[in-house]
Scaffold this motif. Structure first.
Motif, mmCIF file in Angstrom:
data_model
loop_
_atom_site.group_PDB
_atom_site.id
_atom_site.type_symbol
_atom_site.label_atom_id
_atom_site.label_comp_id
_atom_site.label_asym_id
_atom_site.label_seq_id
_atom_site.Cartn_x
_atom_site.Cartn_y
_atom_site.Cartn_z
ATOM 1 N N PRO A 60 0.815 -1.219 0.000
ATOM 2 C CA PRO A 60 0.000 0.000 0.000
ATOM 3 C C PRO A 60 0.848 1.269 0.000
ATOM 4 C CG PRO A 60 0.138 -0.869 2.220
ATOM 5 C CD PRO A 60 0.925 -1.812 1.341
ATOM 6 N N SER A 61 2.152 1.127 0.260
ATOM 7 C CA SER A 61 3.030 2.296 0.333
ATOM 8 C C SER A 61 4.429 1.910 -0.117
ATOM 9 C CB SER A 61 3.084 2.846 1.764
ATOM 10 O OG SER A 61 3.747 1.919 2.619
ATOM 11 N N ILE A 62 5.249 2.914 -0.387
ATOM 12 C CA ILE A 62 6.613 2.659 -0.843
ATOM 13 C C ILE A 62 7.454 2.029 0.256
ATOM 14 C CG2 ILE A 62 7.424 4.976 -0.253
ATOM 15 C CD1 ILE A 62 8.557 2.749 -3.222
ATOM 16 N N LEU A 63 7.218 2.398 1.515
ATOM 17 C CA LEU A 63 7.970 1.799 2.619
ATOM 18 C C LEU A 63 7.657 0.312 2.742
ATOM 19 C CD1 LEU A 63 7.807 4.574 5.379
ATOM 20 C CD2 LEU A 63 9.731 3.963 3.912
ATOM 21 N N TRP A 64 6.385 -0.043 2.544
ATOM 22 C CA TRP A 64 5.989 -1.451 2.551
ATOM 23 C C TRP A 64 6.728 -2.194 1.433
ATOM 24 C CZ3 TRP A 64 1.426 -3.932 5.020
ATOM 25 C CH2 TRP A 64 1.209 -5.227 4.569
ATOM 26 N N LEU A 65 6.777 -1.587 0.248
ATOM 27 C CA LEU A 65 7.444 -2.221 -0.895
ATOM 28 C C LEU A 65 8.928 -2.425 -0.620
ATOM 29 C CD1 LEU A 65 7.398 -3.259 -3.805
ATOM 30 C CD2 LEU A 65 7.717 -0.896 -4.579
ATOM 31 N N ILE A 66 9.582 -1.418 -0.050
ATOM 32 C CA ILE A 66 11.010 -1.559 0.281
ATOM 33 C C ILE A 66 11.219 -2.683 1.285
ATOM 34 C CG2 ILE A 66 12.968 -0.404 1.367
ATOM 35 C CD1 ILE A 66 11.919 2.219 0.158
ATOM 36 N N GLY A 67 10.336 -2.755 2.301
ATOM 37 C CA GLY A 67 10.432 -3.834 3.276
ATOM 38 C C GLY A 67 10.251 -5.200 2.644
ATOM 39 N N ALA A 68 9.273 -5.301 1.728
ATOM 40 C CA ALA A 68 9.047 -6.572 1.030
ATOM 41 C C ALA A 68 10.247 -6.949 0.180
ATOM 42 C CB ALA A 68 7.790 -6.468 0.166
ATOM 43 N N ARG A 69 10.879 -5.970 -0.421
ATOM 44 C CA ARG A 69 12.074 -6.244 -1.226
ATOM 45 C C ARG A 69 13.230 -6.735 -0.359
ATOM 46 N NH1 ARG A 69 12.747 -7.116 -6.239
ATOM 47 N NH2 ARG A 69 14.377 -5.582 -6.672
ATOM 48 N N LEU A 70 13.334 -6.223 0.860
ATOM 49 C CA LEU A 70 14.366 -6.706 1.773
ATOM 50 C C LEU A 70 14.118 -8.170 2.149
ATOM 51 C CD1 LEU A 70 14.777 -3.589 4.106
ATOM 52 C CD2 LEU A 70 16.487 -4.500 2.532
#
Length: 378
Positions: A60-70
């Motif tokens: 839902p957000s860019i921070l979520w996406l970065i976390g998922a990528r990690l």
């Protein structure tokens, strides 16, 4: 970026986070696989990567996406650090080159189809589909691996994990790569870039000192006393650097200088991975029959000839000539990569194959990052 109200730099962090975390984690998981066994860690990596892909698709957000990528990077590191070790454990010495050549086909095929498939999915189904497609693929791969792979028990007795070595290596590599990645954007004179690179080198220095003193090191540094192992790792680092530099610059050449569309530029880049797909298994077979050194060295000579030919390209060089020179480079890289990987993995004892594969992955990703950073700067 529009759907999440994210800036270009925030989108870049979603890309950087994966590569930086993956590079730091690969040698750590390689060591773990030597102790705990490769099959279970490989399956765990596939499941983590698939789950993280689903989380990324639902971001839902860019921070979520970065976390998922990690989290994806954790799964990717588990897969990367075990793949070559599993091939080496599973195939006898006379058939490893072919197996590693086939692995080269899969990797090159992914590189060839990735941009085209990604563009199609984004155009017709939205950016979420790029991550969603990984979920069924990962689950099917996990099921097949569970059914087909032999048990692949650990090759050494259970030993304590070198957590200090793991922490200093992961922090050191991640910090160094972050500095190299942001260098072109922030400027090499930026105090932040210099601080990141200096801190990364300092942590890696601490890591090396610690590894020489501890009883159960994360990375057995004595492996580098083996000239075949050390030379093959360094050769892999520099050839990957050259490939990353070239593939980074090609879109600028085709689109910015020659004025072609993104789709045409993508098609004109296909000869590189397609040539690799043809040459890699053949070179692997030759290395099984006659050894790795001759074919790998010949590949490097062809690769250098291709780079020299590409360096003579101008804005008036015909498309056919540019593509031909790229294919010469790709043929050299294809001749080199499978025998080189075979040489690395066959030069170490079974108990250290996970570490060897982890280091191979680390040097390759370091070469990719450094190649893009240096090409962008130059």
């Amino acid at each position: 970026s529009r759907t999440m109200n994210a800036s270009l730099e925030e989108i870049q962090w979603a890309l950087i986070a994966y590569s930086v975390a993956l590079t730091g984690l690969v040698p750590f998981f390689g060591r773990i696989s030597d102790v705990l066994g490769r099959k279970r860690l490989f399956l765990t990596g596939l499941l983590i990567f698939s789950t993280a892909s689903l989380l990324a698709a639902l971001s839902p957000s860019i921070l979520w996406l970065i976390g998922a990528r990690l989290i994806q990077a954790v799964g990717g590191a588990l897969i990367t650090s075990n793949t070559l070790a599993i091939i080496t454990d599973t195939f006898p010495a006379g058939r490893r080159g072919v197996a590693m050549g086939i692995q080269g086909i899969i990797i090159s095929g992914g590189a060839a189809l990735g941009p085209t498939l990604g563009g199609f999915l984004v155009t017709h189904f939205g950016w979420h589909s790029v991550f969603l497609i990984n979920v069924p693929i990962g689950m099917i791969a996990a099921l097949l691996a569970a059914l087909v792979l032999p048990p692949l028990q650990s090759n050494r007795t259970l030993e304590p994990i070198d957590w200090i070595g793991a922490a200093t290596l992961i922090v050191g590599m991640s910090t160094l790569l972050l500095g190299l990645t942001k260098g072109p954007a922030w400027g090499w004179s930026s105090p932040y870039v210099n601080l990141l690179i200096a801190a990364g080198l300092l942590m890696l220095g601490i890591f090396l000192v610690h590894e020489m003193r501890t009883q159960f090191p994360l990375v057995d540094l004595s492996l580098f006393r083996n000239r075949e192992f050390a030379a093959a790792q360094m050769a892999g680092l520099f050839t990957t650097l050259s490939l990353a530099s070239l593939t980074f610059l090609l879109p600028f050449f085709w689109q910015g200088l020659r004025g072609y569309s993104a789709q045409t530029a993508g098609l004109l880049m296909l000869p590189v991975p397609l040539t690799l797909m043809v040459i890699a298994p053949l070179s692997g077979k030759i290395s099984d029959l006659f050894g790795s050194r001759g074919i790998a060295t010949s590949g490097l000579l062809v690769l250098m000839a291709g780079l020299f030919m590409i360096s003579r390209v101008t804005e008036t060089t015909s498309v056919e000539q540019v593509v031909l020179r790229l294919m010469v480079f790709a043929a050299g890289f294809g001749m080199f990569i499978a025998p080189n990987n075979n040489s690395i993995m066959s030069s170490v004892p079974a108990a250290n194959r996970g570490v060897a594969a982890g280091l191979l992955g680390m040097f390759r990703y370091l070469g990719q990052t450094a190649g893009i950073a240096f090409a962008g700067t130059i």
